[in-house]
Design an enzyme around this catalytic site. Structure first.
Site, short mmCIF file in Angstrom:
data_model
loop_
_atom_site.label_atom_id
_atom_site.label_comp_id
_atom_site.label_asym_id
_atom_site.label_seq_id
_atom_site.Cartn_x
_atom_site.Cartn_y
_atom_site.Cartn_z
N LEU A 182 0.81 -1.22 0.00
CA LEU A 182 0.00 0.00 0.00
C LEU A 182 0.84 1.26 0.00
CD1 LEU A 182 -2.81 -0.93 2.57
CD2 LEU A 182 -3.01 -0.82 0.09
N GLY A 183 2.06 1.18 0.53
CA GLY A 183 2.91 2.36 0.58
C GLY A 183 4.30 2.01 1.05
N GLN A 184 5.26 2.87 0.73
CA GLN A 184 6.66 2.66 1.10
C GLN A 184 7.26 4.00 1.48
OE1 GLN A 184 8.37 -0.48 0.73
NE2 GLN A 184 10.12 0.43 1.79
N ARG A 194 10.77 6.01 3.92
CA ARG A 194 12.15 5.85 4.39
C ARG A 194 12.24 4.94 5.60
NH1 ARG A 194 14.64 11.35 5.82
NH2 ARG A 194 12.54 11.72 6.59
N PHE A 195 11.19 4.92 6.43
CA PHE A 195 11.28 4.22 7.71
C PHE A 195 10.57 2.87 7.71
CE2 PHE A 195 11.40 8.81 8.56
CZ PHE A 195 12.67 8.90 9.08
N GLY A 196 9.89 2.51 6.64
CA GLY A 196 9.19 1.24 6.63
C GLY A 196 8.23 1.15 5.46
N ARG A 197 7.33 0.17 5.52
CA ARG A 197 6.37 -0.03 4.45
C ARG A 197 5.01 -0.39 5.04
NH1 ARG A 197 7.65 -6.00 1.84
NH2 ARG A 197 7.78 -7.14 3.83
N VAL A 198 3.97 -0.21 4.22
CA VAL A 198 2.61 -0.56 4.62
C VAL A 198 2.09 -1.59 3.62
CG1 VAL A 198 0.29 0.26 5.07
CG2 VAL A 198 2.24 1.73 5.59
N ASP A 216 3.21 16.61 11.06
CA ASP A 216 3.65 16.03 9.80
C ASP A 216 2.54 16.05 8.75
OD1 ASP A 216 5.60 14.94 8.18
OD2 ASP A 216 5.21 12.87 8.77
#
Length: 699
Positions: free
Chosen positions: A419-421, A423-427, A534
């Protein structure tokens, strides 16, 4: 104090949790009620504000100083002590939300009354504004948006107000920039047994009106959705739609017949035909005859950018004064205190009944003592709120660290697609291998994430509870060999940047819907003593292709109010200017919600234009920002710089407030409500629909 923990699959029955917590709080508060011979020991009593079967409300001023308050008095001979304590405790627990009337500390009891102090609303209640005509459309939207947020806040804590009506909506200014829902006497935990109202009540839903003693129903949030729908009608039409939601009431029969006829007639019965289709769709959802399919109050936010057809409200005879409520409440206006007595002699000769006093002119929104305007300095109350949020998060992190599931993600969940990527991780979109339930799983590698950093983001999401414009956290954290993960609700249409057409933006109704929902989400975060920090299109997820519903996600940068922050990299467009200069303290700048207001202003500009207003908020480094500062300081909207040419004066005023370089003068995120339903963009250059997936200059 929370009435229940944030949603957690392992917490057991939330209804029982809420009821148990409330009962425990009532028992604790029972030992802390201060007995006094007379209210005049602690207050100067000024005049009566109102009365009804519940008791009286008096305008009073604390003898030790401070602003005027509204004292609610409940007679001891007709109100149980536990009833008084429950109303006081519920009020204290939800007072952090601006849409709920603040209940002040220090419950009292005299020989004849129980007493609690609440903030004073100078303009009375909403029914007083609806005696001859409905409100203008903008004010109707302001009222229902604020009440929707308040009801969602209550529902997120497992509570149902159960008495939403104009008499219980307090107004703080003539244009309804702030209203608050009061009178929590009937508020109960969700699931509490509820009987029919004691008499005909227009705001009661049909499922309660149909009950016969001794039958009851479990109390559900759908009761408040119905009340909000009736209140919306009242605010627009200055009358109730019916006397009672039962046949043979002619008003209700006409409405129910139209709602149940299939296919539904295109033309609704009078007076429903006075609403434009979007408002009518909203009313149909809130006033669904089936409580199971009734939409939640916060669904209102999806309609605020639409035309409701109320541009020319006409006078209507009678107004709300022609419809009586179940308790016979009456407005006393400036009635003197001679009409109310505790049985003591009046020892306040300097406050004669009916005499105008300075308490009638309560100042709202004054800058608190000790707050540095240019540096965004915190007051003691602001600092206390942030410290309480920090302590609550520490407690939640300690508990969550002990309940992490130790397993590999692939053992528990089937990977569907990314679903998303970042700098700190992915979904990832995943399904539970045994139950088939679909989730979004955020996975953070241990190589770049500490356990404390993971727990912090995880617990911030949990602490925010239930809000329709915030991605819901499910309370399940997983520790694997090389990663930490947690589960949230899946949002499948990508982030907002995919919907913003380069150099054009969004359609104006979509931009207003997004702005209203994001402002509500940020206001909810701020009410918890937190600052989001943010806000950008990449952190706004879209729930449908038409961009009608959005949700805020990613709380890794969220911090308690007052946390000291230093800017370690170059500023970006969303960075507030107070972060770009030397901090007031060696450790950094104490953060506060004004940072989010700035970012919301920048994002709103992007939604309306398709590009950023500047690259950096630095006069010496960015000519576009320098032009903006000079233009705003001039106070002449017609002299707008080139990037602002497509916007209207209404949008200028909104953005000037959100993008004020001085944080103490900056408008709060809630100010967006005052501008909804009005044109933000000039007709020329209006955005066209953009297919999902196209990204532009904002990226």
């Amino acid at each position: 104090m929370e009435l229940r923990d944030p949603e957690n699959q392992e917490d057991g029955d939330p209804e029982e949790d809420t009821a148990t917590a409330l009962q425990r709080l009532v028992e604790l508060t029972a030992t802390r009620v201060t007995p006094v011979r007379s209210l005049r020991v602690q207050y100067h009593l000024i005049r009566k504000l109102g009365s009804g079967s519940y008791g009286h409300v008096l305008l009073a001023r604390p003898r030790q100083g401070g602003p005027a308050v509204a004292l609610k008095l409940l007679p001891r001979d007709s109100v149980l002590r536990t009833t008084f304590l429950r109303e006081f405790c519920v009020g204290r627990c939800v007072s952090s939300h601006p849409g709920l009337l603040q209940t002040l500390a220090g419950p009292l009891e005299t020989p004849r009354h129980f007493a609690l102090a609440q903030e004073y609303a100078p303009c009375g209640d909403l029914s007083g504004m609806l005696q001859e005509r409905g409100l203008p459309e903008l004010q109707v939207k302001r009222v229902v948006a604020q009440l929707a947020g308040a009801l969602d806040f209550l529902h997120g804590r497992g509570l149902v107000h159960a008495d939403v009506k104009p008499d219980n909506v307090l107004v703080f200014d003539p244009v309804c920039s702030r209203v608050a829902l009061g009178d929590l006497g009937l508020t109960r935990p969700e699931g509490s047994p509820t009987s029919a109202p004691p008499g005909p009540l227009p705001s009661a839903p049909p499922e309660l009106c149909l009950l016969l003693p001794p039958d009851t129903l479990p109390l559900r949030p759908a009761v408040d959705s119905w009340g909000l729908g009736v209140l919306l009608f009242c605010a627009a039409m200055a009358c109730f739609p019916w006397g009672v939601a039962l046949a043979p009431d002619p008003g209700f029969e006409a409405f129910a017949g139209w709602m149940t006829t299939r296919p539904q007639p295109l033309q609704p019965p009078p007076p429903w035909d006075q609403f434009a289709p979007p408002a009518l769709a909203l009313l149909q959802g809130l006033l669904d005859l089936d409580q199971e399919t009734r939409i939640p109050p916060l669904a209102v936010l999806g309609f605020l950018g639409d035309d409701w057809g109320l541009k020319e409200n006409k006078e209507r005879p009678g107004g709300l004064g022609s419809v009586s409520s179940e308790d016979g409440e009456e407005e006393e206006g400036g009635a003197s205190l001679e009409e109310w007595s505790e049985g003591e002699e009046n020892d306040d000769n300097d406050e004669m009944p009916g005499k105008p006093s300075e308490e009638k002119r309560v100042e709202m929104g004054a800058v608190e003592n000790g707050a540095g305007e240019d540096l965004g300095g915190l007051t003691a109350e602001e600092l206390r709120q942030g410290q309480e949020a920090a302590l609550a998060l520490e407690d939640m992190m300690a508990l969550s660290a002990q309940t992490l599931v130790q397993a590999e993600v692939d053992e528990l969940y089937q990977h569907v697609r990314p679903l998303g990527q970042g700098r700190f991780g992915r979904v990832l979109l995943v399904t539970h291998r045994q139950k088939g339930t679909t989730f979004a799983l955020k996975q953070l590698p241990k190589a770049s994430t500490t356990l404390r950093g993971f727990l912090y983001e995880f617990c911030v999401g949990l602490s925010l509870g239930s809000h329709s414009a915030i991605v819901a956290a499910y309370g399940i954290g997983v520790e694997s060999v090389d990663s930490y993960s947690f589960l949230t609700e899946p949002v499948l249409h990508g982030d907002l940047i995919a919907f913003i057409q380069p150099k054009v933006g969004l359609l104006q109704p979509a931009a207003q819907r997004c702005a209203a929902q994001l402002a509500s989400a940020l206001e909810h975060i701020h009410s918890r003593g937190l600052v989001y920090r943010d806000l950008k299109p990449e952190n706004v997820l879209v729930c449908d292709p038409a961009c009608r519903w959005v949700k805020l996600t990613d709380f890794g940068h969220t911090r308690p109010r007052g946390t000291l922050l230093r800017l370690v990299g170059p500023p970006i467009p969303y960075t507030a200017p107070e972060l770009c200069g030397p901090p007031p303290l060696p450790e950094g700048l104490p953060i506060q919600p004004a940072l989010d207001a700035w970012a919301l202003g920048v994002l709103l500009f992007c939604l309306l234009t398709g590009y950023f207003p500047w690259d950096q908020p630095l006069v010496e480094a960015d000519p576009f920002y320098e032009d903006y500062v000079i233009w705003q300081a001039s106070g002449q909207p017609q002299a707008r710089p080139q990037p602002w040419l497509g916007l209207t004066p209404v949008a200028d005023a909104l953005l000037w407030g959100l993008l004020d370089p001085h944080p103490r003068r900056r408008s709060p995120v809630s100010s967006i409500r005052d501008y909804l339903g009005r044109p933000w963009r000039q007709r020329e250059g209006e955005a066209e629909e953009v297919p999902q997936g196209e990204k532009g200059d904002l990226e």
